[in-house]
Design an enzyme around this catalytic site. Sequence first.
Site, PDB file in Angstrom:
ATOM      1  N   ARG A  58     -21.004  12.624  10.901  1.00  0.00           N
ATOM      2  CA  ARG A  58     -21.896  12.132   9.767  1.00  0.00           C
ATOM      3  C   ARG A  58     -22.869  11.083  10.111  1.00  0.00           C
ATOM      4  NH1 ARG A  58     -15.962  11.223   6.728  1.00  0.00           N
ATOM      5  NH2 ARG A  58     -15.632  13.348   6.422  1.00  0.00           N
ATOM      6  N   HIS A  80     -21.511   8.545   4.428  1.00  0.00           N
ATOM      7  CA  HIS A  80     -21.277   9.916   4.320  1.00  0.00           C
ATOM      8  C   HIS A  80     -22.626  10.843   3.878  1.00  0.00           C
ATOM      9  CE1 HIS A  80     -19.608  13.679   3.656  1.00  0.00           C
ATOM     10  NE2 HIS A  80     -18.130  13.194   4.084  1.00  0.00           N
ATOM     11  N   GLY A 132       1.091  -1.199   0.052  1.00  0.00           N
ATOM     12  CA  GLY A 132      -0.045   0.099   0.083  1.00  0.00           C
ATOM     13  C   GLY A 132       1.001   1.131  -0.024  1.00  0.00           C
ATOM     14  N   ARG A 149     -16.463   7.348  12.291  1.00  0.00           N
ATOM     15  CA  ARG A 149     -15.226   8.224  12.174  1.00  0.00           C
ATOM     16  C   ARG A 149     -15.749   9.903  11.971  1.00  0.00           C
ATOM     17  NH1 ARG A 149     -12.734  10.692   8.135  1.00  0.00           N
ATOM     18  NH2 ARG A 149     -13.435   9.368   6.323  1.00  0.00           N
ATOM     19  N   LEU A 183      -1.669   7.264   1.921  1.00  0.00           N
ATOM     20  CA  LEU A 183      -0.802   7.993   2.923  1.00  0.00           C
ATOM     21  C   LEU A 183      -0.460   7.100   3.967  1.00  0.00           C
ATOM     22  CD1 LEU A 183      -3.524  11.107   3.180  1.00  0.00           C
ATOM     23  CD2 LEU A 183      -1.008  11.034   2.369  1.00  0.00           C
ATOM     24  N   ALA A 184      -0.998   5.976   4.272  1.00  0.00           N
ATOM     25  CA  ALA A 184      -0.539   5.241   5.440  1.00  0.00           C
ATOM     26  C   ALA A 184       0.601   4.469   5.111  1.00  0.00           C
ATOM     27  CB  ALA A 184      -1.874   4.139   6.014  1.00  0.00           C
ATOM     28  N   GLY A 185       0.714   3.898   3.842  1.00  0.00           N
ATOM     29  CA  GLY A 185       1.987   3.193   3.461  1.00  0.00           C
ATOM     30  C   GLY A 185       3.092   3.982   2.998  1.00  0.00           C
ATOM     31  N   GLU A 206      -6.528   2.899   6.889  1.00  0.00           N
ATOM     32  CA  GLU A 206      -7.988   2.756   7.003  1.00  0.00           C
ATOM     33  C   GLU A 206      -8.074   1.135   7.164  1.00  0.00           C
ATOM     34  OE1 GLU A 206     -10.250   4.296   4.144  1.00  0.00           O
ATOM     35  OE2 GLU A 206     -12.256   3.250   4.438  1.00  0.00           O
TER      36      GLU A 206
HETATM   37  C1  LIG Z   1     -13.947  10.726  -1.801  1.00  0.00           C
HETATM   38  C2  LIG Z   1     -13.242  10.852  -0.468  1.00  0.00           C
HETATM   39  C3  LIG Z   1     -12.836  11.810  -0.036  1.00  0.00           C
HETATM   40  C4  LIG Z   1     -12.222  11.831   1.293  1.00  0.00           C
HETATM   41  N1  LIG Z   1     -11.857  12.820   2.024  1.00  0.00           N
HETATM   42  C5  LIG Z   1     -11.083  12.757   3.253  1.00  0.00           C
HETATM   43  C6  LIG Z   1     -10.932  14.141   4.056  1.00  0.00           C
HETATM   44  O1  LIG Z   1     -10.988  15.252   3.545  1.00  0.00           O
HETATM   45  N2  LIG Z   1     -10.342  13.773   5.076  1.00  0.00           N
HETATM   46  C7  LIG Z   1     -10.010  12.622   5.543  1.00  0.00           C
HETATM   47  O2  LIG Z   1      -9.462  12.577   6.788  1.00  0.00           O
HETATM   48  N3  LIG Z   1     -10.293  11.436   5.207  1.00  0.00           N
HETATM   49  C8  LIG Z   1     -10.712  11.602   3.793  1.00  0.00           C
HETATM   50  N4  LIG Z   1     -11.275  10.252   3.182  1.00  0.00           N
HETATM   51  C9  LIG Z   1     -10.848   8.991   3.898  1.00  0.00           C
HETATM   52  C10 LIG Z   1      -9.392   8.929   3.327  1.00  0.00           C
HETATM   53  O3  LIG Z   1      -9.225   9.316   1.972  1.00  0.00           O
HETATM   54  C11 LIG Z   1      -9.050   7.312   3.443  1.00  0.00           C
HETATM   55  O4  LIG Z   1      -9.541   6.965   4.624  1.00  0.00           O
HETATM   56  C12 LIG Z   1      -7.434   7.403   3.454  1.00  0.00           C
HETATM   57  O5  LIG Z   1      -6.950   7.925   2.175  1.00  0.00           O
HETATM   58  C13 LIG Z   1      -7.214   5.893   3.436  1.00  0.00           C
HETATM   59  O6  LIG Z   1      -5.818   5.737   3.327  1.00  0.00           O
HETATM   60  P1  LIG Z   1      -4.940   4.690   3.280  1.00  0.00           P
HETATM   61  O7  LIG Z   1      -3.522   4.817   3.024  1.00  0.00           O
HETATM   62  O8  LIG Z   1      -5.298   3.916   4.537  1.00  0.00           O
HETATM   63  O9  LIG Z   1      -5.273   3.790   2.112  1.00  0.00           O
HETATM   64  P2  LIG Z   1      -5.585   4.060   0.281  1.00  0.00           P
HETATM   65  O10 LIG Z   1      -5.229   5.518   0.233  1.00  0.00           O
HETATM   66  O11 LIG Z   1      -6.737   3.512   0.058  1.00  0.00           O
HETATM   67  O12 LIG Z   1      -4.365   3.250  -0.221  1.00  0.00           O
HETATM   68  C14 LIG Z   1      -4.483   1.767  -0.071  1.00  0.00           C
HETATM   69  C15 LIG Z   1      -3.248   1.141  -0.773  1.00  0.00           C
HETATM   70  O13 LIG Z   1      -2.900  -0.160  -0.700  1.00  0.00           O
HETATM   71  C16 LIG Z   1      -3.002  -0.757  -2.159  1.00  0.00           C
HETATM   72  N5  LIG Z   1      -3.319  -1.925  -2.160  1.00  0.00           N
HETATM   73  C17 LIG Z   1      -4.627  -2.454  -1.523  1.00  0.00           C
HETATM   74  N6  LIG Z   1      -4.893  -3.646  -1.849  1.00  0.00           N
HETATM   75  C18 LIG Z   1      -3.584  -4.110  -2.278  1.00  0.00           C
HETATM   76  C19 LIG Z   1      -3.366  -5.354  -2.750  1.00  0.00           C
HETATM   77  N7  LIG Z   1      -3.963  -6.536  -2.511  1.00  0.00           N
HETATM   78  N8  LIG Z   1      -1.984  -5.572  -3.397  1.00  0.00           N
HETATM   79  C20 LIG Z   1      -1.140  -4.541  -3.532  1.00  0.00           C
HETATM   80  N9  LIG Z   1      -1.496  -3.459  -2.962  1.00  0.00           N
HETATM   81  C21 LIG Z   1      -2.751  -3.032  -2.622  1.00  0.00           C
HETATM   82  C22 LIG Z   1      -3.297   0.266  -3.158  1.00  0.00           C
HETATM   83  O14 LIG Z   1      -2.710   0.315  -4.286  1.00  0.00           O
HETATM   84  C23 LIG Z   1      -2.943   1.673  -2.470  1.00  0.00           C
HETATM   85  O15 LIG Z   1      -1.600   2.062  -2.864  1.00  0.00           O
HETATM   86  C24 LIG Z   1     -11.905  10.627   1.971  1.00  0.00           C
HETATM   87  C25 LIG Z   1     -12.477   9.422   1.485  1.00  0.00           C
HETATM   88  C26 LIG Z   1     -13.124   9.605   0.144  1.00  0.00           C
HETATM   89  C27 LIG Z   1     -13.447   8.152  -0.547  1.00  0.00           C
END
Ligand SMILES: Cc1cc2nc3c(=O)[nH]c(=O)nc-3n(C[C@H](O)[C@H](O)[C@H](O)COP(=O)(O)OP(=O)(O)OC[C@H]3O[C@@H](n4cnc5c(N)ncnc54)[C@H](O)[C@@H]3O)c2cc1C
Length: 684
Positions: free
Chosen positions: A377, A313, A87, A482, A90-92, A472
């Site tokens: 929400r 939402h 991943g 949340r 942002l987290a990864g 997430e």
């Molecule tokens: C439209 C929208 C607007 C939002 N706005 C906000 C906001 O304003 N403020 C806020 O705090 N939150 C917001 N959120 C929530 C927030 O964006 C997400 O919760 C957060 O970005 C998740 O980040 P993450 O790094 O955990 O996962 P993600 O950004 O989903 O990244 C997941 C990563 O894992 C990889 N991956 C997944 N499965 C596999 C696999 N099997 N093999 C290889 N790679 C894999 C993907 O390629 C990707 O790189 C919003 C969400 C949405 C949908």
Amino acid sequence: MSNDNVTRNDRLTGEPGLISDALDTAKRTVSSLVNSVDADAVYDEGHDIADTKAPQVPIDKRWDERKFTAKLVNPANRRKLSVIIVGTGLAGASAAATLGEAGYHVKSFCYQDSPRRAHSIAAQGGINAAKNYRNDGDSVYRLFYDTVKGGDFRARESNVYRLAQTSVQIIDQCVAQGVPFAREYGGLLDNRSFGGVQVSRTFYARGQTGQQLLIGAYQALERQIAAKTVEMNTRHEMLELVVVDGKARGVVVRDMVTGEIETHFADAVVLATGGYGNVFFLSTNAMGCNVTATWRAHRKGAYFANPCYTQIHPTCIPVSGEYQSKLTLMSESLRNDGRIWVPKSGEDSRAAPDVPEDDRDYYLERIYPAFGNLVPRDIASRAAKNVCDEGRGVGPGGLGVYLDFADAISRLGRPAVEAKYGNLFDMYAQITGENPYETPMRIYPAVHYTMGGLWVDYDLESSIPGLYVTGEANFSDHGANRLGASALMQGLADGYFVLPNTINDYLAAGPFPKVDAAHPAAVEAVEAVRTRIDKLLSVNGTRTVDSFHKELGHIMWDYCGMERTEEGLRKAIGRIRELKTEFWSDVKVLGTNESLNQALERAGRVADFFELGELMCIDALVRRESCGGHFRAESQTEDGEALRHDDEYAYVSAWEYGGEDGKPILHKEPLVYEYVEMKQRSYK
Ligand SMILES: Cc1cc2nc3c(=O)[nH]c(=O)nc-3n(C[C@H](O)[C@H](O)[C@H](O)COP(=O)(O)OP(=O)(O)OC[C@H]3O[C@@H](n4cnc5c(N)ncnc54)[C@H](O)[C@@H]3O)c2cc1C
């Protein structure tokens, strides 16, 4: 079990109409469900569990204490240790950049063609931090308090307090990277408010906060890629976890371009793979979001926590037609200035601007005067559903409410509104063909975020030693609901600050014995992946993957969506099981493994969604209370608010995989509140 109302031939028509036929089928099927399961027969009770990593000191000292007690790895030894991070959201990306910078050897994976395309890029509204720049009474304790209360007292206090503490560092880190946060005239970073709070603590970059934050994390990651501490593998999908002697030691991935199945090994594995909202088919998530990585880890022993906690939402563009495959969010930030209303009478058919003030019901301001349009929400979504159920919804099908900027435009002027929200208004206009500067937006609740995820302790370590989960993908900080702008905060807290301090404690015992592709655990994992791919390709049935996904989504939305009932959930479990069986006997996946094959990719993800969907319904069934986003119709207050039962349900549900033919096993982690008093939430 069988469903006599729908014959196979009803569904199996020629290719062009496949999806719409399947949708009709889905509707018929769902409305005529006859099969259901016995509530207590669907799971087994396991022993209670606890987080043992949070130090037993006052809450404001816990994180410092843990950082001090966690073992360190000296810089020279870090080069000998490797970490797989799946991943690059942002987290990864933040974790990979930070661990790379620390000197570990990091192998990073994502399924997009660039780490920069992770779903995090879609985040619009902002990121919270207890900086108190506005001098409006904010503090670490208040952010902690708001988050625990916002989550309806179903989050772990220790983790949430640390999140609030860390929030202030995130902003400094991102500013140092050059993230262009909005600024006030004097140069200080600007803030706005999000739901469930009465202070302004949300930092933002217009309506592109996620994109700007991800570019910051991505450039830090790219720096490490150039420095060769991080090895980047794009277009690789993780399909299995390799567990050796009880420890997470590697992953099996598929090269999505060539179809090659590869194994990769490391001393520890981190999953930062995002949320699973797409189990509902229609959601605001990116199309690729899925549960496969965490679900595969779950099947290997990682507990899945609170799967039923889904965030719906309140401000999304309403569904416009049967062929839609994606929903669009209108950021919560819009509720700072937009006012939500419906006509007082369901008979009122006038265009919005023609409805006089006296005939409008600003229902959030009326019911929740203290928080008004900025209630959390879950509450705003349910209120929208209620007014639509009363027949007062607007737009096609009556499934919409107005989000009106007329007041803000006359108070602040159009240029000011445009400066704050311009790109969101443009997006709305492009999608709906309506001009939101002149007529109110129409919005309706939609699936957006999943609070559930793999269970982790204070160190973010799952129930499989050496498997860490961030962002997430884990369950950790948001309880049953949340608050807005808290997901970006959590993802970056986990990646930049928490994991880099806790994973050392585990890695200090490494390097662990070398593992290679010949190890029986790796051979078995590869074999499992190949068998599954072969099986998916060989069914050669008559229905597309999407038609199954859509049907599953309908079941989930109708029975495990905004409102859940005992009866509905029991039916849903029965129907999901039937549908899963149909999937494995009738899905048609065209193409081969040895090339780019999106149908195959989706088939694997949908297969996992079936299993997850069933567990979500079981979790929702077992939790016979309402809390946050989990609203059980049988458990509500006299005025229709969520009614918790703290005496019975103040716990995290951590589900253990029960095997292909077994039942999932429920482990409870009791939640103890020492620093916030548990009480009925009120935003009135
Ligand atoms: C439209 C929208 C607007 C939002 N706005 C906000 C906001 O304003 N403020 C806020 O705090 N939150 C917001 N959120 C929530 C927030 O964006 C997400 O919760 C957060 O970005 C998740 O980040 P993450 O790094 O955990 O996962 P993600 O950004 O989903 O990244 C997941 C990563 O894992 C990889 N991956 C997944 N499965 C596999 C696999 N099997 N093999 C290889 N790679 C894999 C993907 O390629 C990707 O790189 C919003 C969400 C949405 C949908």
